[in-house]
Motif scaffolding. Sequence first.
Motif, mmCIF file in Angstrom:
data_model
loop_
_atom_site.group_PDB
_atom_site.id
_atom_site.type_symbol
_atom_site.label_atom_id
_atom_site.label_comp_id
_atom_site.label_asym_id
_atom_site.label_seq_id
_atom_site.Cartn_x
_atom_site.Cartn_y
_atom_site.Cartn_z
ATOM 1 N N GLY A 79 -10.286 -5.040 -4.944
ATOM 2 C CA GLY A 79 -9.297 -5.778 -4.174
ATOM 3 C C GLY A 79 -9.570 -5.724 -2.690
ATOM 4 O O GLY A 79 -10.478 -5.017 -2.221
ATOM 5 N N GLU A 80 -8.794 -6.459 -1.926
ATOM 6 C CA GLU A 80 -8.870 -6.373 -0.478
ATOM 7 C C GLU A 80 -8.217 -5.072 -0.014
ATOM 8 O O GLU A 80 -7.386 -4.495 -0.714
ATOM 9 N N ARG A 81 -8.591 -4.636 1.174
ATOM 10 C CA ARG A 81 -8.102 -3.333 1.661
ATOM 11 C C ARG A 81 -6.582 -3.250 1.641
ATOM 12 O O ARG A 81 -6.019 -2.241 1.198
ATOM 13 N N ARG A 82 -5.913 -4.283 2.097
ATOM 14 C CA ARG A 82 -4.448 -4.240 2.144
ATOM 15 C C ARG A 82 -3.840 -4.150 0.746
ATOM 16 O O ARG A 82 -2.793 -3.524 0.551
ATOM 17 N N ALA A 83 -4.477 -4.774 -0.225
ATOM 18 C CA ALA A 83 -3.982 -4.687 -1.599
ATOM 19 C C ALA A 83 -4.128 -3.267 -2.132
ATOM 20 O O ALA A 83 -3.241 -2.758 -2.842
ATOM 21 N N VAL A 84 -5.231 -2.612 -1.785
ATOM 22 C CA VAL A 84 -5.435 -1.222 -2.194
ATOM 23 C C VAL A 84 -4.386 -0.331 -1.539
ATOM 24 O O VAL A 84 -3.794 0.549 -2.182
ATOM 25 N N GLU A 85 -4.127 -0.564 -0.256
ATOM 26 C CA GLU A 85 -3.118 0.225 0.441
ATOM 27 C C GLU A 85 -1.741 0.024 -0.177
ATOM 28 O O GLU A 85 -0.956 0.977 -0.287
ATOM 29 N N ASP A 86 -1.439 -1.188 -0.601
ATOM 30 C CA ASP A 86 -0.150 -1.459 -1.252
ATOM 31 C C ASP A 86 -0.003 -0.637 -2.530
ATOM 32 O O ASP A 86 1.082 -0.103 -2.809
ATOM 33 N N VAL A 87 -1.084 -0.531 -3.293
ATOM 34 C CA VAL A 87 -1.037 0.256 -4.532
ATOM 35 C C VAL A 87 -0.789 1.723 -4.209
ATOM 36 O O VAL A 87 0.037 2.386 -4.850
ATOM 37 N N VAL A 88 -1.486 2.238 -3.211
ATOM 38 C CA VAL A 88 -1.314 3.643 -2.814
ATOM 39 C C VAL A 88 0.133 3.907 -2.400
ATOM 40 O O VAL A 88 0.757 4.891 -2.828
#
Length: 266
Positions: A172-181
């Motif tokens: 995913g894009e970085r922001r999507a990964v951060e959202d999951v975290v």
Amino acid sequence: MLVGTPEDLPYPDEYFGSKLTKFSGWAGKARRFWHEKRAERVALMLKEIRQPRVYDIGCGDGEFLLACQRKGFDVSGFEPVQQPRDQATHRLGSKIDEEMFQDGDPEGYDVISAWQVVEHVGDPKALLTEARKRLKPGGLLAVSTVNLEAIQARLFGKFWLHLDPPRHVWVGERRAVEDVVETCGFEIVARVWNHLEFGPVGYVDSIINLFDTRRDRLLHCLKTGFEGYGSKMLWILAAGLTPLGAIGSAAEAAVGKPATFELYAK
């Protein structure tokens, strides 16, 4: 199951390098340097804790755990595949879990890491939720993964090295990964663009993929060595392209779009 068993993971033996380590030669030395830097970063974040307990998910050949062990950490980890698990056991001199959190720890861990792991997992939320349950209050989660919004990802498309099909199943894009975290109950406290570690090779091997009949040939040679005339010619080509790759990696990191990145969250 959060991570596939050895039977259903599409990994040939050569994916894990030699009998003792994943990368050989100067690539192995560079990888050791980057893991030492990660261990230093984690140690600084946990400087008030004496002998922190660290658990590395998907620990591979154990290079990061070895770096932590040298700093006095109490180390343990999980690796589902036999060859890298044997590498880690040999390197650390201690048993590595065949299943995640196999023996459990009622006291919990001060840090749980997952370096270049979540992209291999079909359900990263489940993985991170399980990690959160095992962390002590105020414990640290440290993860790294690939970034689909990287400039090199957009440039090379299906030829991009870090797509690594079919082994990368969640990218995913970085922001999507951060959202999951953050959805899993973490607060991100630091971000690191490790662009010089994975960025240049991403550019160089992706360029080679444009015309090569074998995908990711350079990465394969970095693991197993540059044997034979063809591999030596590849080394010369890669050496010539590396400065271009380094410049591209620095540029994309400068605008917040590195090929890979690290997140540290409490």
